[in-house]
Design an enzyme around this catalytic site. Sequence first.
Site, short mmCIF file in Angstrom:
data_model
loop_
_atom_site.label_atom_id
_atom_site.label_comp_id
_atom_site.label_asym_id
_atom_site.label_seq_id
_atom_site.Cartn_x
_atom_site.Cartn_y
_atom_site.Cartn_z
CE LYS A 146 -4.20 -1.76 0.33
NZ LYS A 146 -5.19 -1.52 -0.74
CG ASP A 170 -3.93 -0.35 -4.09
OD1 ASP A 170 -4.16 0.70 -4.70
OD2 ASP A 170 -4.81 -1.07 -3.59
CD GLU A 196 -4.75 -2.91 -6.58
OE1 GLU A 196 -5.71 -2.38 -5.99
OE2 GLU A 196 -4.15 -3.92 -6.16
CG ASP A 222 -9.37 -1.34 -6.42
OD1 ASP A 222 -10.58 -1.55 -6.50
OD2 ASP A 222 -8.70 -1.66 -5.40
CE LYS A 244 -10.73 -4.23 -4.15
NZ LYS A 244 -10.37 -3.03 -3.37
MG MG Z 1 -6.74 -1.42 -4.55
#
Ligand code: MG
Length: 333
Positions: A146, A170, A196, A222, A244
Site C-alpha cells: 500500500k 496500490d 493499482e 480499482d 471485487k
Molecule cells: Mg486497490
Amino acid sequence: MHLTWEGVTLNLRTTFRLARSTSDQRRNVIAHLDEGLGEAAAVPHYHDTQAGLMDDLARLASHLGDDPFQIEDILNGLPPCSQAARAAVDVALHDLWGKRLGQPLYRLLGLNPGRVPQTSFTIAMDEPAVMAERARQSGYPIIKVKLGSADDEAIVSAIRQATSARLRVDANAGWTREQAADLIPRLAEYDLEFIEQPLPAGDLEGLRWLQARKLGVPIFGDEGVKTARDVARHAGLLEGVVIKLMKAGGIREALRAIAVARSLDMRVMLSCMIETSVGVTAAAHLAPLCDYVDLDGPLLIANDPFVGLRYEGATLTLPDLPGIGATVRNGYP
Ligand code: MG
C-alpha cells in the site's frame, strides 16, 4: 424466501493504514437468506456503515420472492441500495442455488477449481523498515504494497531489498498526475508487476495523459472500476482491472465485468475488501477466470466467525461443499 441479517465486528491483526483511512476494526453485516449466506462489507471509502447496510437489507427483504433459481429476475427487481447490500443478497442467492442443488458454486459456473491463482499478501502503510520486515516475515511469494505516503520510493526500495517476492503496489488514488508521472518510472526499477489506481477515481483524462508517457509499469484500475460499464469506459486506458464483489454488487455483475475486461484484452485481478470468509470464499469461486488474486481479507482478521477458503501460504483451495462453502467456525460466537 426469508432474509435476516446480523452485524459482525471484525478485529484487524494490524492497524490497516491506507492513503485515506486508518482502522483497527471493521463492522460488516452477514445476510441469511433461508440457508444461504452473504456478506456486506462496510467500507469507509464508499461511505457505507453497518447500520446503513442493515437498513438497505431491510428494504430489500420484501423484493426477493420465493424462487432462488430466478436470480436474474430477483436482482433486476431490487430497489436502489448500496452495492455492498446488493452483493450480500446476490451472494446469498448463489449460495442457496448451490445448496439446493447440492453442488459447489464453481461447478455450477463451469469453472475448474485447480485454476485458482496464488493470492498476494497485503502490507499496509507504515514506516518503510516496518513494512519491509512485515513483507519478509510473511514469507509470501507475492506481496501487495500500500502506497500513497511521502515515503513511497523508500518503501518499495526497502521491501525489494527484504524479499525477492513478486511485488504489486496500490496507490489507492493517492497521487496527482504529476506525482504519478514522476514516481512510476522510478518505481519501475524495482520490478513491479503493476500499479493499482495511481490517480483519483474517474480521472480518465489523467490516465490518458499517463499512458501517453509510457511509464514502464502496467496500470490497473480499482476505485475507478466497479461495474462492467466502468470497465468499458476505461478501454485503452488501463492494462488491467481489479474486480471485487462489494464494488460490483455481487457475483452476477462481477462475471459481466470480467467478461467485458476480457473482450477488451485487459487483465483481471480478483480482490476483496476487509471481509470474512463468507464474502471472500464467494469471490474465490470466480478466481479460475482471473489472472491475479488478492484475497487476503480473512488473513487480516483476528476473529473471522466463518471458515471457507483454505490458505496454505499463498495457495488457495476452494471448499468442496454445496454453495459457496462457507460455514460457521466451531465455537462461534
Ligand atoms: Mg486497490
